[in-house]
Scaffold this active site. Structure first.
Site, PDB file in Angstrom:
ATOM      1  N   LYS A  25       1.103  -1.226  -0.010  1.00 26.20           N
ATOM      2  CA  LYS A  25       0.049  -0.081   0.073  1.00 26.20           C
ATOM      3  C   LYS A  25       0.688   1.293  -0.055  1.00 26.20           C
ATOM      4  O   LYS A  25       0.740   2.163  -0.710  1.00 26.20           O
ATOM      5  CB  LYS A  25      -0.996  -0.002   1.234  1.00 26.20           C
ATOM      6  CG  LYS A  25      -1.416   1.604   1.666  1.00 26.20           C
ATOM      7  CD  LYS A  25      -2.253   1.053   2.817  1.00 26.20           C
ATOM      8  CE  LYS A  25      -2.881   2.639   3.345  1.00 26.20           C
ATOM      9  NZ  LYS A  25      -1.776   3.662   3.565  1.00 26.20           N
ATOM     10  N   ASN A  26       2.050   1.126   0.864  1.00 26.37           N
ATOM     11  CA  ASN A  26       2.643   2.420   0.943  1.00 26.37           C
ATOM     12  C   ASN A  26       3.751   2.728  -0.319  1.00 26.37           C
ATOM     13  O   ASN A  26       4.503   3.465  -0.321  1.00 26.37           O
ATOM     14  CB  ASN A  26       3.608   2.486   2.355  1.00 26.37           C
ATOM     15  CG  ASN A  26       2.579   2.668   3.440  1.00 26.37           C
ATOM     16  OD1 ASN A  26       1.726   2.888   3.273  1.00 26.37           O
ATOM     17  ND2 ASN A  26       3.327   2.591   4.548  1.00 26.37           N
ATOM     18  N   ARG A  99      -3.987  11.218   2.481  1.00 24.20           N
ATOM     19  CA  ARG A  99      -3.024  12.105   2.616  1.00 24.20           C
ATOM     20  C   ARG A  99      -2.126  12.223   1.259  1.00 24.20           C
ATOM     21  O   ARG A  99      -0.980  13.086   0.968  1.00 24.20           O
ATOM     22  CB  ARG A  99      -2.099  11.841   3.715  1.00 24.20           C
ATOM     23  CG  ARG A  99      -2.845  11.972   4.900  1.00 24.20           C
ATOM     24  CD  ARG A  99      -1.638  11.515   6.066  1.00 24.20           C
ATOM     25  NE  ARG A  99      -0.943  12.801   6.360  1.00 24.20           N
ATOM     26  CZ  ARG A  99      -1.081  13.914   6.955  1.00 24.20           C
ATOM     27  NH1 ARG A  99      -1.999  14.256   7.433  1.00 24.20           N
ATOM     28  NH2 ARG A  99      -0.059  14.790   7.163  1.00 24.20           N
ATOM     29  N   CYS A 123      -5.066   8.930   8.740  1.00 24.37           N
ATOM     30  CA  CYS A 123      -5.345   8.321   9.915  1.00 24.37           C
ATOM     31  C   CYS A 123      -5.196   9.188  10.883  1.00 24.37           C
ATOM     32  O   CYS A 123      -4.073  10.183  10.894  1.00 24.37           O
ATOM     33  CB  CYS A 123      -4.618   6.825  10.245  1.00 24.37           C
ATOM     34  SG  CYS A 123      -5.169   5.345   9.237  1.00 24.37           S
ATOM     35  N   ASP A 325       4.036   0.592  12.127  1.00 22.18           N
ATOM     36  CA  ASP A 325       2.815  -0.060  11.825  1.00 22.18           C
ATOM     37  C   ASP A 325       2.937  -1.503  12.009  1.00 22.18           C
ATOM     38  O   ASP A 325       1.848  -2.128  11.848  1.00 22.18           O
ATOM     39  CB  ASP A 325       2.811   0.017   9.999  1.00 22.18           C
ATOM     40  CG  ASP A 325       2.296   1.572   9.791  1.00 22.18           C
ATOM     41  OD1 ASP A 325       1.696   2.148  10.487  1.00 22.18           O
ATOM     42  OD2 ASP A 325       2.840   1.994   8.675  1.00 22.18           O
ATOM     43  N   VAL A 347       8.013   7.090  16.461  1.00 24.33           N
ATOM     44  CA  VAL A 347       7.599   7.609  15.035  1.00 24.33           C
ATOM     45  C   VAL A 347       6.412   8.661  15.071  1.00 24.33           C
ATOM     46  O   VAL A 347       6.592   9.619  14.658  1.00 24.33           O
ATOM     47  CB  VAL A 347       7.638   6.394  14.178  1.00 24.33           C
ATOM     48  CG1 VAL A 347       7.117   6.956  12.760  1.00 24.33           C
ATOM     49  CG2 VAL A 347       8.729   5.624  13.928  1.00 24.33           C
TER      50      VAL A 347
END
EC number: 2.5.1.7
Length: 452
Positions: A25-26, A99, A123, A325, A347
């Site tokens: 996804k990233n 974002r 988020c 994550d 983070v």
């Protein structure tokens, strides 16, 4: 919240079986944005069917990029031949949904000389300011005008290479610099850059398009601007966050899950922690087709080997540290470990709010403002609850849960699967932002879930 946005989870059944993860996804959404820079079509494989992909696809189409499905399942083709300005009203339809729009700035300035960015969503795990992004864009020569509806950017004198040092190795700001610098005039030097695997994969994509990018030691990236870029054909790295999430689910439910597509190299830090707390895993290599057998994709099999899990201490950090994550799903499993586990989140400053729901289910988790670890941390003495102590093992019981953000949402889901009784998890559609077909995958693993 939609009345049908709820999942009834009947817990207590170990997850068992095999599922597959697709492209990260990233990375995938950033690869889609990169297609704007090319003067020829780009082709991206293994694209997951998630909400973030839908948002970026919609934004690309608003700007005149023709997006079509390819011949292979999960393949998208991007034709940027007719890039054009989109109306503010059309773009604002996507305000608050993701974002990713901030990363359109550099490519749109190169292609059109103007960019508009709506209010950003994502988020709610801390402020995550876009100051790094805007400062970098100004260094390249962009002029930023803030208005009530969003940001208008222009580049009256074009974009030029610059020297820039990030105060923190932000993934998003590093992506912003890469997507802007590749066609900026001259050389850009970025110091204190993020070097996550998804960043490296984005660099590989840009290099395929004709960019000249050098990754030096000590987090320094040098980009030599080029006047034009072509398209790309790329298969992205697999989603290491989703793979770790299913691994944590297997551990928390005392199950056995094989995650096809998962790769060892980008998950080494997670695998070490997984093993140290008592989880077991094996790397399953691809099997070639032979007579009577179609062959099989490789991956990683994760399982609970029996006995007690062991408490641990961990700190999240930028790559190659333990990924932020990864901590939320793993903490659910740590509620089943004997002793005191310590988690120091360095983070994001507000990423431990999800533990309240776990305590409601019977966990014993205390959060602290202090830095419970040795990793340098920006949040010490700043009144953020960013450290947690988990006492276990705890017997989890069912509860009604409301999902606050993507990763916490999957963690709540894992907790409901591990708990005794039936939980109602509200806001589950948020999980679709980053986990493809998660309900179908739960069914494939034998979970008892249903939309009431």
């Amino acid at each position: 919240m939609a009345t049908n946005d709820v999942l009834a989870v009947h817990g207590g059944t170990p997850l068992q079986g095999r599922i597959r993860v697709r492209g990260a996804k990233n990375l995938v959404s950033k690869a889609m944005v990169a297609a704007l820079l090319g003067d020829a079509p780009s082709r991206l494989f293994d694209v997951p069917r998630i909400r973030d992909v839908e948002v970026v696809r919609g934004l690309l189409e608003l700007h005149g990029v023709r997006v079509s499905d390819g011949g292979e399942d999960g393949e998208l083709v991007f034709d940027p031949a007719n890039v054009e300005r989109a109306s503010t009203d059309e773009i604002n339809v996507h305000a608050g949904s993701s974002r990713i729009p901030i990363l359109f700035c550099g490519p749109l300035l190169h292609r059109l000389g103007h960019a508009f960015i709506p209010d950003l969503g994502g988020c709610h795990i801390g402020p995550r300011p876009i100051d790094f992004h805007l400062q970098a864009l100004r260094e390249f020569g962009a002029v930023v005008e803030k208005t009530p509806e969003g940001l208008h950017l222009t580049a009256p004198n074009g974009l030029r290479g610059t020297k820039f040092e990030l105060p923190y190795p932000s993934v998003g700001a590093t992506e912003q610099v890469l997507l802007t610098a590749v066609m900026a005039e001259g050389v850009t030097e970025l110091r204190n850059a993020a070097v996550e695997p998804e960043i490296v994969d984005l660099i590989c994509i840009l290099q395929k398009m004709g960019a000249i990018i050098t990754v030096h030691t000590d987090r320094v990236i040098e980009i030599q601007g080029v006047p034009r870029l072509s398209g790309y054909t790329h298969r992205p790295i697999p989603d290491r966050i989703e793979a770790a999430s299913w691994a944590a689910a297997a551990l928390a439910t005392r199950g056995d899950v094989e995650v096809l597509g998962a790769e060892q190299g980008d998950m080494m830090t997670f695998l070490n922690v997984f093993r140290s707390v008592g989880g077991a895993y094996e790397i399953t290599d691809p099997r070639a087709p032979r007579a009577g057998h179609p062959g099989q994709e490789g991956g990683i099999r994760f399982w609970h080997p029996g006995g007690e899990l062991k408490a641990t201490a961990l700190e999240t950090d930028v790559h190659p540290g333990f990924m932020t994550d990864w901590q939320q799903p793993l903490v659910v499993a740590l509620t089943q470990a004997r002793g005191l586990s310590i988690v120091h989140e360095t983070v994001y400053e507000q990423r431990l709010g999800y533990t309240e729901a776990l305590n409601k289910m019977g966990a014993t988790i205390q959060v602290y403002r202090d830095c419970l670890g040795g990793t340098p941390c920006r949040f010490g003495r700043r009144n953020f609850n960013h450290s947690a102590v988990i006492a276990g093992p705890s017997k989890l019981h069912a509860a009604d849960l409301v999902i606050p953000d993507l990763r916490a949402g999957f963690s709540h889901l894992i907790a409901a699967l591990a708990a005794e009784g039936t939980s109602r998890v509200y806001g589950v559609d948020l999980i679709n932002r980053g986990y493809e077909d998660f309900e179908a995958k739960l069914a494939a693993l034998g979970a008892h879930v249903e939309r009431p």
